[in-house]
Design a protein around this motif. Sequence first.
Motif, PDB file in Angstrom:
ATOM      1  N   GLY A 267       1.325  -2.640   4.236  1.00 48.72           N
ATOM      2  CA  GLY A 267       2.148  -1.287   3.968  1.00 48.72           C
ATOM      3  C   GLY A 267       3.568  -1.424   4.637  1.00 48.72           C
ATOM      4  O   GLY A 267       4.134  -2.471   4.476  1.00 48.72           O
ATOM      5  N   ASP A 268       4.090  -0.248   5.079  1.00 46.13           N
ATOM      6  CA  ASP A 268       5.457  -0.325   5.558  1.00 46.13           C
ATOM      7  C   ASP A 268       5.337  -0.191   7.108  1.00 46.13           C
ATOM      8  O   ASP A 268       4.845   0.928   7.561  1.00 46.13           O
ATOM      9  N   TYR A 269       5.696  -0.920   8.036  1.00 45.27           N
ATOM     10  CA  TYR A 269       5.301  -0.773   9.452  1.00 45.27           C
ATOM     11  C   TYR A 269       6.273   0.301   9.964  1.00 45.27           C
ATOM     12  O   TYR A 269       6.051   0.662  11.161  1.00 45.27           O
ATOM     13  N   ARG A 270       7.242   0.633   9.427  1.00 46.17           N
ATOM     14  CA  ARG A 270       8.478   1.654  10.008  1.00 46.17           C
ATOM     15  C   ARG A 270       7.725   2.891  10.335  1.00 46.17           C
ATOM     16  O   ARG A 270       7.019   3.529   9.417  1.00 46.17           O
ATOM     17  N   THR A 271       7.650   3.511  11.385  1.00 48.84           N
ATOM     18  CA  THR A 271       7.235   5.008  11.862  1.00 48.84           C
ATOM     19  C   THR A 271       7.986   5.912  10.654  1.00 48.84           C
ATOM     20  O   THR A 271       8.990   5.873  10.583  1.00 48.84           O
ATOM     21  N   GLY A 272       6.721   6.640  10.244  1.00 50.18           N
ATOM     22  CA  GLY A 272       7.242   7.767   9.361  1.00 50.18           C
ATOM     23  C   GLY A 272       7.398   7.259   8.006  1.00 50.18           C
ATOM     24  O   GLY A 272       7.522   8.295   6.818  1.00 50.18           O
ATOM     25  N   GLN A 273       7.200   6.209   7.777  1.00 51.26           N
ATOM     26  CA  GLN A 273       7.222   5.561   6.224  1.00 51.26           C
ATOM     27  C   GLN A 273       6.013   5.702   5.530  1.00 51.26           C
ATOM     28  O   GLN A 273       4.803   5.260   6.414  1.00 51.26           O
ATOM     29  N   THR A 274       5.782   5.924   4.398  1.00 50.97           N
ATOM     30  CA  THR A 274       4.690   5.973   3.546  1.00 50.97           C
ATOM     31  C   THR A 274       4.222   4.745   3.512  1.00 50.97           C
ATOM     32  O   THR A 274       5.010   3.892   3.080  1.00 50.97           O
ATOM     33  N   SER A 275       2.939   4.481   3.306  1.00 51.06           N
ATOM     34  CA  SER A 275       2.088   3.195   2.839  1.00 51.06           C
ATOM     35  C   SER A 275       1.269   3.392   1.696  1.00 51.06           C
ATOM     36  O   SER A 275      -0.044   2.979   2.138  1.00 51.06           O
ATOM     37  N   PRO A 276       1.593   3.706   0.487  1.00 49.12           N
ATOM     38  CA  PRO A 276       0.663   3.759  -0.447  1.00 49.12           C
ATOM     39  C   PRO A 276       0.104   2.322  -0.858  1.00 49.12           C
ATOM     40  O   PRO A 276       0.807   1.356  -0.655  1.00 49.12           O
ATOM     41  N   GLN A 277      -1.029   2.476  -1.329  1.00 50.08           N
ATOM     42  CA  GLN A 277      -1.782   0.940  -1.856  1.00 50.08           C
ATOM     43  C   GLN A 277      -1.714   0.076  -0.782  1.00 50.08           C
ATOM     44  O   GLN A 277      -1.529  -1.320  -0.937  1.00 50.08           O
ATOM     45  N   ALA A 278      -2.039   0.426   0.502  1.00 52.29           N
ATOM     46  CA  ALA A 278      -1.977  -0.540   1.652  1.00 52.29           C
ATOM     47  C   ALA A 278      -3.070  -1.357   1.736  1.00 52.29           C
ATOM     48  O   ALA A 278      -3.446  -2.075   2.788  1.00 52.29           O
ATOM     49  N   GLY A 279      -4.255  -1.216   0.955  1.00 49.62           N
ATOM     50  CA  GLY A 279      -5.591  -2.048   1.016  1.00 49.62           C
ATOM     51  C   GLY A 279      -5.976  -2.805  -0.444  1.00 49.62           C
ATOM     52  O   GLY A 279      -5.602  -2.335  -1.605  1.00 49.62           O
ATOM     53  N   ALA A 280      -6.499  -3.862  -0.363  1.00 51.83           N
ATOM     54  CA  ALA A 280      -6.410  -4.729  -1.503  1.00 51.83           C
ATOM     55  C   ALA A 280      -7.753  -5.668  -1.352  1.00 51.83           C
ATOM     56  O   ALA A 280      -8.132  -5.853  -0.155  1.00 51.83           O
ATOM     57  N   VAL A 281      -8.369  -6.203  -2.343  1.00 52.05           N
ATOM     58  CA  VAL A 281      -9.822  -6.930  -2.278  1.00 52.05           C
ATOM     59  C   VAL A 281      -9.709  -7.978  -3.030  1.00 52.05           C
ATOM     60  O   VAL A 281      -9.245  -7.811  -4.594  1.00 52.05           O
ATOM     61  N   THR A 282     -10.344  -9.125  -2.958  1.00 51.78           N
ATOM     62  CA  THR A 282     -10.656 -10.149  -3.722  1.00 51.78           C
ATOM     63  C   THR A 282     -11.955 -10.536  -3.747  1.00 51.78           C
ATOM     64  O   THR A 282     -12.505 -10.846  -2.728  1.00 51.78           O
ATOM     65  N   ARG A 283     -12.432 -11.035  -4.979  1.00 49.98           N
ATOM     66  CA  ARG A 283     -13.539 -11.704  -5.135  1.00 49.98           C
ATOM     67  C   ARG A 283     -13.896 -13.044  -5.474  1.00 49.98           C
ATOM     68  O   ARG A 283     -14.807 -13.713  -5.671  1.00 49.98           O
ATOM     69  N   ASP A 284     -12.610 -13.790  -5.774  1.00 48.18           N
ATOM     70  CA  ASP A 284     -12.376 -14.967  -6.115  1.00 48.18           C
ATOM     71  C   ASP A 284     -11.625 -15.936  -5.107  1.00 48.18           C
ATOM     72  O   ASP A 284     -10.967 -16.614  -5.795  1.00 48.18           O
ATOM     73  N   GLY A 285     -11.636 -15.622  -4.113  1.00 50.50           N
ATOM     74  CA  GLY A 285     -11.015 -16.370  -3.180  1.00 50.50           C
ATOM     75  C   GLY A 285      -9.560 -16.411  -3.061  1.00 50.50           C
ATOM     76  O   GLY A 285      -8.800 -17.232  -2.516  1.00 50.50           O
TER      77      GLY A 285
END
Length: 369
Positions: A267-285
């Motif tokens: 995400g965005d580490y700055r305080t107060g900044q939004t972090s949409p889509q901050a997670g992702a996953v892989t199944r193929d290495g």
Amino acid sequence: MTSMGKTRRTVSVGLCGAALAAALAVPAQAAQAAQAAHHRGVPRWELKQTGTEVRFRGLAAVSRNTAWAAGSKGTVLRTTDGGRSWRNVSPPGAGELEFRDVEAFDGRRAVVLAIGEGEASRVFRTGDGGATWTESFRNTDPKAFYDCLTFFDSRHGLAMSDPVDGKYRILSTGDGGKSWKVLPSDGMPAAEPGEAGFAASGQCLVSAGPRDVWLATGGGATARVLHSADRGLHWTAAASTVPAGDSARGVFGLAFRDPRHGLAVGGDYRTGQTSPQAGAVTRDGGRSWQQATTSPPAYRSGVAWLPHSRTAALAVGPTGTDLTTDGGHSWRIVDSGSYDTVDCTPDFGCWASGEKGRIARLEFRPGTL
């Protein structure tokens, strides 16, 4: 490169076993599961008294009893009694250094990484529980800035630097961190303009199995994950779904439970900044990444699979802890405490650490529902 209390209290983190069933079951089943969890005990973060206010972004869990933490002001702590007491085992004269990663093999052997430009990037190792330390690497290239360490086993490991002459630089050791050499860059793809790693949690370089390793990036137009299947000699790059396009945004932490199944948070580490889509996953290495259906609600810097689970994991950041029970596709916040990194061991020794000396272990307290 983008670098990134003392009161003992218990906070609920409804995890695994009957507690997880209670969270996911239909109402009637949930009541029964909750009752079962009541008798078994609910897992909860319990803060441990460390006696310091430094920030611990480096963490190595060895077991439920033994853990190492590395942080600002050249500080390294070690516990061998489950966090009831901590020994300050900091390398002498390291007070000006910023430790951001620690890799430990047991209660006596550990390797720590200090970050920074030029000679501020250093590696130290101990074989006697921190009673003595040896500086085994000091960076002499002013263009290099080392961020993270990882080990495949007790002898073979890597360290990564932000791009030097357009490519990430990789250090290799084959003797447990006693000596290091720079690997050839022929097999490393070019870095994007502005791209770098984040020394926020010691999880921008992670490994799984005897040869596979992944490197997380941000700061460029795309947040990428680089993968090597031969201990860092050759790499391929894949775009993640975590937003980048700014020096403060990208993938901050990775966790792989095996060479195919992995999680990415950021995400965005700055305080107060939004972090949409901050997670992702892989199944193929890491060849492809899928955006989480329900991402963590804010910036997260650390992530770890829960022991003996194929679907449950924790993500942590300054605003809280999130839990997934479906392999990273959906996350829900379970605690509001501030942590930067998290690490778990097969004996259910899950630890987290962060600002103001905060170190916690996952505890079971019977009858606390």
